[in-house]
Scaffold this motif. Structure first.
Motif, PDB file in Angstrom:
ATOM      1  N   ASN A  64      -7.341 -15.224  13.622  1.00 22.89           N
ATOM      2  CA  ASN A  64      -7.138 -13.779  13.648  1.00 22.89           C
ATOM      3  C   ASN A  64      -5.958 -13.393  12.739  1.00 22.89           C
ATOM      4  N   PHE A  65      -6.179 -13.495  11.455  1.00 23.67           N
ATOM      5  CA  PHE A  65      -5.154 -13.191  10.462  1.00 23.67           C
ATOM      6  C   PHE A  65      -4.932 -11.690  10.349  1.00 23.67           C
ATOM      7  N   ILE A  66      -3.783 -11.321   9.817  1.00 23.26           N
ATOM      8  CA  ILE A  66      -3.536  -9.950   9.394  1.00 23.26           C
ATOM      9  C   ILE A  66      -3.423  -9.989   7.876  1.00 23.26           C
ATOM     10  N   PHE A  67      -4.335  -9.319   7.201  1.00 27.33           N
ATOM     11  CA  PHE A  67      -4.345  -9.283   5.743  1.00 27.33           C
ATOM     12  C   PHE A  67      -3.494  -8.102   5.282  1.00 27.33           C
ATOM     13  N   VAL A  68      -2.332  -8.421   4.743  1.00 27.17           N
ATOM     14  CA  VAL A  68      -1.317  -7.431   4.404  1.00 27.17           C
ATOM     15  C   VAL A  68      -1.580  -6.853   3.021  1.00 27.17           C
ATOM     16  N   SER A  69      -1.618  -5.521   2.950  1.00 27.15           N
ATOM     17  CA  SER A  69      -1.835  -4.849   1.663  1.00 27.15           C
ATOM     18  C   SER A  69      -0.586  -4.153   1.145  1.00 27.15           C
ATOM     19  N   LYS A  70       0.371  -3.918   2.063  1.00 28.38           N
ATOM     20  CA  LYS A  70       1.589  -3.208   1.666  1.00 28.38           C
ATOM     21  C   LYS A  70       2.700  -3.578   2.642  1.00 28.38           C
ATOM     22  N   ILE A  71       3.919  -3.638   2.128  1.00 27.57           N
ATOM     23  CA  ILE A  71       5.091  -3.873   2.966  1.00 27.57           C
ATOM     24  C   ILE A  71       6.054  -2.711   2.758  1.00 27.57           C
ATOM     25  N   LEU A  72       6.432  -2.081   3.854  1.00 27.05           N
ATOM     26  CA  LEU A  72       7.371  -0.961   3.812  1.00 27.05           C
ATOM     27  C   LEU A  72       8.709  -1.396   4.389  1.00 27.05           C
ATOM     28  N   SER A  73       9.789  -0.838   3.863  1.00 20.41           N
ATOM     29  CA  SER A  73      11.128  -1.086   4.376  1.00 20.41           C
ATOM     30  C   SER A  73      11.706   0.215   4.902  1.00 20.41           C
ATOM     31  N   ASP A  74      12.522   0.118   5.945  1.00 22.49           N
ATOM     32  CA  ASP A  74      13.180   1.325   6.448  1.00 22.49           C
ATOM     33  C   ASP A  74      14.371   1.679   5.558  1.00 22.49           C
ATOM     34  N   CYS A  75      14.996   2.801   5.849  1.00 24.88           N
ATOM     35  CA  CYS A  75      16.066   3.326   5.004  1.00 24.88           C
ATOM     36  C   CYS A  75      17.304   2.438   4.969  1.00 24.88           C
ATOM     37  N   ASP A  76      17.482   1.570   5.967  1.00 27.94           N
ATOM     38  CA  ASP A  76      18.635   0.676   6.002  1.00 27.94           C
ATOM     39  C   ASP A  76      18.313  -0.723   5.470  1.00 27.94           C
ATOM     40  N   ASP A  77      17.073  -0.934   5.053  1.00 29.94           N
ATOM     41  CA  ASP A  77      16.617  -2.248   4.576  1.00 29.94           C
ATOM     42  C   ASP A  77      16.854  -3.353   5.606  1.00 29.94           C
ATOM     43  N   ASP A  78      16.627  -3.020   6.901  1.00 29.97           N
ATOM     44  CA  ASP A  78      16.780  -4.070   7.909  1.00 29.97           C
ATOM     45  C   ASP A  78      15.608  -4.143   8.891  1.00 29.97           C
ATOM     46  N   THR A  79      14.531  -3.446   8.582  1.00 26.55           N
ATOM     47  CA  THR A  79      13.288  -3.519   9.348  1.00 26.55           C
ATOM     48  C   THR A  79      12.134  -3.312   8.376  1.00 26.55           C
ATOM     49  N   LEU A  80      11.048  -4.065   8.579  1.00 29.36           N
ATOM     50  CA  LEU A  80       9.889  -3.960   7.695  1.00 29.36           C
ATOM     51  C   LEU A  80       8.641  -3.589   8.484  1.00 29.36           C
ATOM     52  N   ILE A  81       7.670  -3.048   7.771  1.00 35.65           N
ATOM     53  CA  ILE A  81       6.326  -2.854   8.321  1.00 35.65           C
ATOM     54  C   ILE A  81       5.347  -3.570   7.401  1.00 35.65           C
ATOM     55  N   TYR A  82       4.556  -4.475   7.977  1.00 37.66           N
ATOM     56  CA  TYR A  82       3.430  -5.070   7.261  1.00 37.66           C
ATOM     57  C   TYR A  82       2.227  -4.173   7.565  1.00 37.66           C
ATOM     58  N   VAL A  83       1.718  -3.506   6.568  1.00 34.02           N
ATOM     59  CA  VAL A  83       0.547  -2.651   6.711  1.00 34.02           C
ATOM     60  C   VAL A  83      -0.659  -3.452   6.234  1.00 34.02           C
ATOM     61  N   GLY A  84      -1.677  -3.546   7.075  1.00 36.19           N
ATOM     62  CA  GLY A  84      -2.829  -4.344   6.672  1.00 36.19           C
ATOM     63  C   GLY A  84      -3.998  -4.212   7.614  1.00 36.19           C
ATOM     64  N   ILE A  85      -4.927  -5.120   7.455  1.00 37.25           N
ATOM     65  CA  ILE A  85      -6.147  -5.116   8.258  1.00 37.25           C
ATOM     66  C   ILE A  85      -6.217  -6.403   9.073  1.00 37.25           C
ATOM     67  N   PRO A  86      -6.272  -6.260  10.406  1.00 35.83           N
ATOM     68  CA  PRO A  86      -6.393  -7.447  11.245  1.00 35.83           C
ATOM     69  C   PRO A  86      -7.826  -7.959  11.267  1.00 35.83           C
ATOM     70  N   LYS A  87      -7.963  -9.280  11.332  1.00 36.03           N
ATOM     71  CA  LYS A  87      -9.280  -9.898  11.523  1.00 36.03           C
ATOM     72  C   LYS A  87      -9.328 -10.352  12.978  1.00 36.03           C
ATOM     73  N   GLY A  88      -9.942  -9.561  13.808  1.00 35.44           N
ATOM     74  CA  GLY A  88      -9.999  -9.888  15.231  1.00 35.44           C
ATOM     75  C   GLY A  88      -8.809  -9.343  15.984  1.00 35.44           C
ATOM     76  N   PRO A  89      -8.720  -9.683  17.275  1.00 31.41           N
ATOM     77  CA  PRO A  89      -7.602  -9.204  18.083  1.00 31.41           C
ATOM     78  C   PRO A  89      -6.289  -9.816  17.609  1.00 31.41           C
ATOM     79  N   VAL A  90      -5.217  -9.042  17.693  1.00 32.92           N
ATOM     80  CA  VAL A  90      -3.914  -9.517  17.234  1.00 32.92           C
ATOM     81  C   VAL A  90      -3.156 -10.249  18.334  1.00 32.92           C
TER      82      VAL A  90
END
Length: 110
Positions: A64-90
């Motif tokens: 059940n991989f998460i295929f990441v298409s974009k990575i976002l950083s918050d304004c302090d550069d100390d938290t990220l978001i992996y934006v993508g499509i999960p294959k199956g339940p996470v």
């Protein structure tokens, strides 16, 4: 891109995974610089396991991989978001997302 700027405050940073199709929050993990680089190199979500003290690729055992298409950083550069499509339940419980338990909900006012 200089990845070490994200790890100035701490060797591990929180990473939120979000479904790019629905915006739903799927899970929270932690990444070190190597996990972030592996995510960018492979296009699948990598983390650093705090309990096992090692790198892990989400889905390596379950498929059940998460295929990441974009990575976002918050304004302090100390938290990220992996934006993508999960294959199956996470979630390891078999749920679509790790956030399936309601802790509190405001009651409606009459």
């Amino acid at each position: 891109m200089e990845l070490n700027k994200f790890f100035v405050k701490a060797p591990l940073i929180p990473v939120i995974c979000q479904d790019e199709r629905t915006g739903e929050v799927l899970m929270l993990g932690y990444a070190n610089e190597e996990a972030l680089q592996l995510t960018m190199d492979t296009g699948t979500a990598w983390f650093f396991s705090r309990s096992r003290q090692k790198l892990w690729n989400k889905g390596e055992t379950s498929g059940n991989f998460i295929f990441v298409s974009k990575i976002l950083s918050d304004c302090d550069d100390d938290t990220l978001i992996y934006v993508g499509i999960p294959k199956g339940p996470v979630c390891h419980t078999g749920n679509r997302t790790c956030f399936y338990t309601t802790l509190w909900e405001k009651e409606e006012q009459a």
